[in-house]
Design an enzyme around this catalytic site. Structure first.
Site, PDB file in Angstrom:
ATOM      1  N   ASP A  13      43.090  19.652  59.826  1.00 36.05           N
ATOM      2  CA  ASP A  13      43.595  19.293  59.603  1.00 36.05           C
ATOM      3  C   ASP A  13      44.453  19.961  61.467  1.00 36.05           C
ATOM      4  O   ASP A  13      44.423  20.988  61.843  1.00 36.05           O
ATOM      5  CB  ASP A  13      44.437  20.291  58.849  1.00 36.05           C
ATOM      6  CG  ASP A  13      45.104  18.463  58.981  1.00 36.05           C
ATOM      7  OD1 ASP A  13      47.188  18.759  59.814  1.00 36.05           O
ATOM      8  OD2 ASP A  13      46.172  17.960  57.373  1.00 36.05           O
ATOM      9  N   SER A  63      49.818  14.115  59.894  1.00 38.47           N
ATOM     10  CA  SER A  63      49.269  14.145  58.595  1.00 38.47           C
ATOM     11  C   SER A  63      49.310  13.064  57.398  1.00 38.47           C
ATOM     12  O   SER A  63      47.947  12.643  56.453  1.00 38.47           O
ATOM     13  CB  SER A  63      49.234  15.540  57.622  1.00 38.47           C
ATOM     14  OG  SER A  63      48.234  16.581  58.620  1.00 38.47           O
ATOM     15  N   ARG A 153      59.866  21.061  65.694  1.00 35.73           N
ATOM     16  CA  ARG A 153      59.070  20.991  64.919  1.00 35.73           C
ATOM     17  C   ARG A 153      57.250  19.833  65.555  1.00 35.73           C
ATOM     18  O   ARG A 153      56.910  20.031  66.525  1.00 35.73           O
ATOM     19  CB  ARG A 153      58.227  21.059  63.688  1.00 35.73           C
ATOM     20  CG  ARG A 153      56.957  21.479  64.053  1.00 35.73           C
ATOM     21  CD  ARG A 153      57.369  21.649  62.117  1.00 35.73           C
ATOM     22  NE  ARG A 153      55.720  21.813  61.068  1.00 35.73           N
ATOM     23  CZ  ARG A 153      55.589  22.836  60.491  1.00 35.73           C
ATOM     24  NH1 ARG A 153      56.135  23.699  60.460  1.00 35.73           N
ATOM     25  NH2 ARG A 153      54.570  22.677  59.961  1.00 35.73           N
ATOM     26  N   ARG A 189      58.216  21.607  51.349  1.00 37.16           N
ATOM     27  CA  ARG A 189      57.113  21.371  50.677  1.00 37.16           C
ATOM     28  C   ARG A 189      56.746  22.069  50.075  1.00 37.16           C
ATOM     29  O   ARG A 189      55.632  21.811  49.159  1.00 37.16           O
ATOM     30  CB  ARG A 189      56.886  19.678  51.507  1.00 37.16           C
ATOM     31  CG  ARG A 189      55.173  20.753  52.061  1.00 37.16           C
ATOM     32  CD  ARG A 189      54.598  20.358  52.907  1.00 37.16           C
ATOM     33  NE  ARG A 189      53.413  20.138  53.985  1.00 37.16           N
ATOM     34  CZ  ARG A 189      53.380  19.557  54.834  1.00 37.16           C
ATOM     35  NH1 ARG A 189      53.127  19.093  55.189  1.00 37.16           N
ATOM     36  NH2 ARG A 189      52.675  20.138  55.867  1.00 37.16           N
ATOM     37  N   ARG A 254      58.678  10.409  55.385  1.00 36.21           N
ATOM     38  CA  ARG A 254      58.010  10.529  55.085  1.00 36.21           C
ATOM     39  C   ARG A 254      57.879  11.546  53.923  1.00 36.21           C
ATOM     40  O   ARG A 254      59.217  12.034  53.735  1.00 36.21           O
ATOM     41  CB  ARG A 254      57.323  11.716  56.180  1.00 36.21           C
ATOM     42  CG  ARG A 254      55.811  11.596  54.972  1.00 36.21           C
ATOM     43  CD  ARG A 254      55.352  12.350  56.676  1.00 36.21           C
ATOM     44  NE  ARG A 254      55.062  13.959  56.603  1.00 36.21           N
ATOM     45  CZ  ARG A 254      53.515  14.705  56.867  1.00 36.21           C
ATOM     46  NH1 ARG A 254      53.825  14.119  57.946  1.00 36.21           N
ATOM     47  NH2 ARG A 254      53.104  15.461  56.609  1.00 36.21           N
ATOM     48  N   ALA A 255      57.690  11.380  52.947  1.00 40.81           N
ATOM     49  CA  ALA A 255      57.356  11.114  51.811  1.00 40.81           C
ATOM     50  C   ALA A 255      57.390  13.595  51.190  1.00 40.81           C
ATOM     51  O   ALA A 255      58.482  13.643  50.173  1.00 40.81           O
ATOM     52  CB  ALA A 255      57.168  11.098  50.141  1.00 40.81           C
ATOM     53  N   ASP A 256      56.805  13.928  51.557  1.00 44.86           N
ATOM     54  CA  ASP A 256      56.028  14.755  51.343  1.00 44.86           C
ATOM     55  C   ASP A 256      57.414  16.260  51.351  1.00 44.86           C
ATOM     56  O   ASP A 256      57.781  16.808  51.295  1.00 44.86           O
ATOM     57  CB  ASP A 256      55.358  15.471  51.710  1.00 44.86           C
ATOM     58  CG  ASP A 256      54.897  15.743  53.255  1.00 44.86           C
ATOM     59  OD1 ASP A 256      55.410  14.675  53.973  1.00 44.86           O
ATOM     60  OD2 ASP A 256      54.434  16.416  54.416  1.00 44.86           O
ATOM     61  N   ASP A 396      46.871  23.161  61.953  1.00 44.60           N
ATOM     62  CA  ASP A 396      48.573  22.182  61.894  1.00 44.60           C
ATOM     63  C   ASP A 396      49.261  22.758  61.696  1.00 44.60           C
ATOM     64  O   ASP A 396      49.990  22.971  62.789  1.00 44.60           O
ATOM     65  CB  ASP A 396      48.399  20.472  60.929  1.00 44.60           C
ATOM     66  CG  ASP A 396      49.174  20.528  61.443  1.00 44.60           C
ATOM     67  OD1 ASP A 396      49.486  19.752  62.836  1.00 44.60           O
ATOM     68  OD2 ASP A 396      49.837  19.909  60.365  1.00 44.60           O
ATOM     69  N   HIS A 438      44.321  14.258  62.688  1.00 43.92           N
ATOM     70  CA  HIS A 438      45.568  14.304  63.672  1.00 43.92           C
ATOM     71  C   HIS A 438      44.735  15.258  64.938  1.00 43.92           C
ATOM     72  O   HIS A 438      44.321  16.449  65.110  1.00 43.92           O
ATOM     73  CB  HIS A 438      47.463  13.736  63.863  1.00 43.92           C
ATOM     74  CG  HIS A 438      47.528  15.151  63.518  1.00 43.92           C
ATOM     75  ND1 HIS A 438      47.072  16.295  63.548  1.00 43.92           N
ATOM     76  CD2 HIS A 438      47.850  14.782  62.431  1.00 43.92           C
ATOM     77  CE1 HIS A 438      48.380  17.266  62.545  1.00 43.92           C
ATOM     78  NE2 HIS A 438      48.515  16.409  61.551  1.00 43.92           N
TER      79      HIS A 438
END
EC number: 5.4.2.12
Length: 505
Positions: A13, A63, A153, A189, A254-256, A396, A438
């Protein structure tokens, strides 16, 4: 030919490719195993951003987008582009679910609380969506307050003042920023509930550090050495908290990183920390669906599209066994996102989630839980699964800290694990694709400012096939091509819904 078993997909990642040496952690790190693969195995590059992954042109990948495209085996139109288009065409304010939210607040007489990341990073949310939502509500005479989540970030570490200047210039009269909170607190998260609790107290109860304005909050934070990501939850002006009959709209798509704070705000069964008496919300809404559990107590402005016959689903339909593995920071990506937004595992799908280390930032422990991930990866190879999907989070997560030396150590830790995995794979007679979702740690120094670079990149990522058929070559492609390539290695036809193309020739 004898089909390899297992076939593994190893996602490094945030591991991008760049010829520029300065600030390039993968290039500067000691990575003999990855170097050997690039020298001896068929390899190419993949595009992970823009229209090739369902995003607007020039928009960096992330991600969620990456794993969704990988699992789908097709380019999936992502929320960012869908929302941007609705705003551009004047359709955002006409959305039926937003209209219902408005009508409910007109009836209740409450205030609309808008919470979202205030930047143009476009990974979790976008400042333009905040502006559009505020205008849509204010046009209907709904009182609006904003809970601004500072980024630092996915954009430069100290860029919040510019975004607040843009936001305040565009907001309708009467719309006020009520709180300023760094995403470190509100967008956790990994069950760091002590952080989430501080964000909750500021946003819902009006308790926290005080400042006169958003810019004052940022100046105060900088004076204490806090970059945008880490700004302590700060209450502005005379804000005293949310009240009964108010409504709450989370604008992150984005959910997380929306799940925990929204559970604290709205889940009737929430017990992770003591919230005190919560307001009786007239309405709760999210820009996207954050989980099936969240859908029980909040509505969704843009429901997720159904993605059928994903990689995991298709492998399960063939009666084969598969294994998903990542430490907690990336666990949703190899499960929920890779499975096209499905929470429940497929038949024959086993999962393991080693816990990410309990440190403030991952530059303090750049190896993270890579050893535990590697131990489980090797065991899964020996167990005889047909398909194994693994994510190494280090490049990442450490890349996001902006610490080059730590990012190099992160790459080296992953490479050490890769060496053990390769030995086990060779012994088992398996095959593996090594790639990334990515770029990130390939640019640790901002080429324009010379300061730390913490965001994702627009660089290509590697794709390498270990144990490929004799004489095989790889072509360049995109993430949607990975699932058809994996199925090819497994000796399976791709479902018709997968429009990606096998990379092997």
């Amino acid at each position: 030919m004898t089909r390899p078993k297992p076939v593994a997909l190893c996602i490094l990642d945030g591991w991008g490719l760049s010829e520029r040496r300065e600030g390039n952690a993968p290039l500067l790190a000691d990575t003999p195993n990855m170097d050997r693969l690039m020298a001896t195995c068929p390899h190419a590059t993949l595009t992970t951003f823009g229209p090739d992954v369902g995003l607007p042109s020039g928009q960096m990948g992330n991600s969620e987008v990456g794993h969704t495209n990988i699992g789908a085996g097709r380019v999936v139109a992502m929320d960012l582009g869908q929302i941007d288009l609705a705003i551009e065409e004047g359709l955002f304010a006409q959305n039926s679910r937003l209209r219902a939210f408005i009508v409910t607040l007109q009836d209740s007489g409450g205030t609309a609380h808008l919470m979202g990341v205030v930047s143009d990073g476009g990974v979790h949310g976008h400042i333009n969506h905040m502006i559009a939502a505020a205008k849509a509500l204010a046009d209907e005479n709904i009182p609006v307050v904003i809970h601004a989540l500072t980024d630092g970030r996915d954009v430069a570490p100290r860029s919040a003042l510019g975004y607040f200047e843009t936001l305040q210039a565009a907001l309708p009269d009467g719309v006020e920023i009520a709180t300023v909170t760094g995403r470190y607190f509100a967008m956790d998260r990994d069950n760091r509930w002590d952080r989430v609790s501080k964000a909750y107290q500021a946003i819902v109860t009006g308790t926290g550090r005080k400042a006169a304005s958003a810019s004052d909050a940022v100046d105060q934070a900088y004076g204490q050495g806090e970059n945008d990501e880490f700004i302590s939850p700060t209450v502005l002006g005379g804000y005293t908290g949310a009240k009964d009959n108010d409504g709450f709209f989370c604008l992150n798509f984005r959910a997380d990183r929306a799940r925990e704070i929204m559970a604290a705000i709205g889940d009737p069964d929430f017990t992770a920390f003591e919230t005190g008496a919560r307001p009786k919300w007239a309405s709760l809404m999210g820009m996207a669906q954050y989980s099936e559990a969240h859908a029980n107590y909040m509505t969704t402005m843009y429901p997720k599209p159904e993605i059928v016959n994903t990689l995991g689903d298709w492998v399960a339909q063939q009666g084969l066994r598969q294994y998903r593995l990542a430490e907690t920071e990336k666990y949703p990506h190899v499960t929920f996102f890779l499975n096209g937004g499905e929470e429940v595992s497929f038949d024959g799908e086993d999962r393991l989630m080693p816990k990410s280390p309990d440190v403030a930032t991952y530059d303090l422990q750049p190896e993270m839980s890579s050893k535990e991930v590697t131990d489980a990866f090797v065991a899964a190879i020996e167990e005889g699964y047909d398909l194994i999907v693994v994510n190494y989070a280090n490049p990442d997560m450490v890349g996001h800290t902006g610490d080059l030396q730590a990012a190099m150590k992160a790459c080296e830790a992953v490479d050490q694990g890769l060496g053990r995995v390769l030995a086990a794979l060779e012994k088992a007679g398996g095959a593996m694709i090594v790639t990334a979702d990515h770029g990130n740690c390939d640019v640790m120094i901002d080429p324009e400012t010379g300061g730390p670079h913490t965001a994702h990149t627009l660089n290509p990522v590697p794709v390498v096939v270990v144990g490929a058929p004799d004489g095989a070559t790889l072509r360049d492609g995109r993430l949607a091509d990975l699932a058809p390539t994996i199925l090819h290695l497994m000796g399976l036809e791709s479902p018709k819904e997968m429009t990606g193309k096998c990379l092997i020739s």
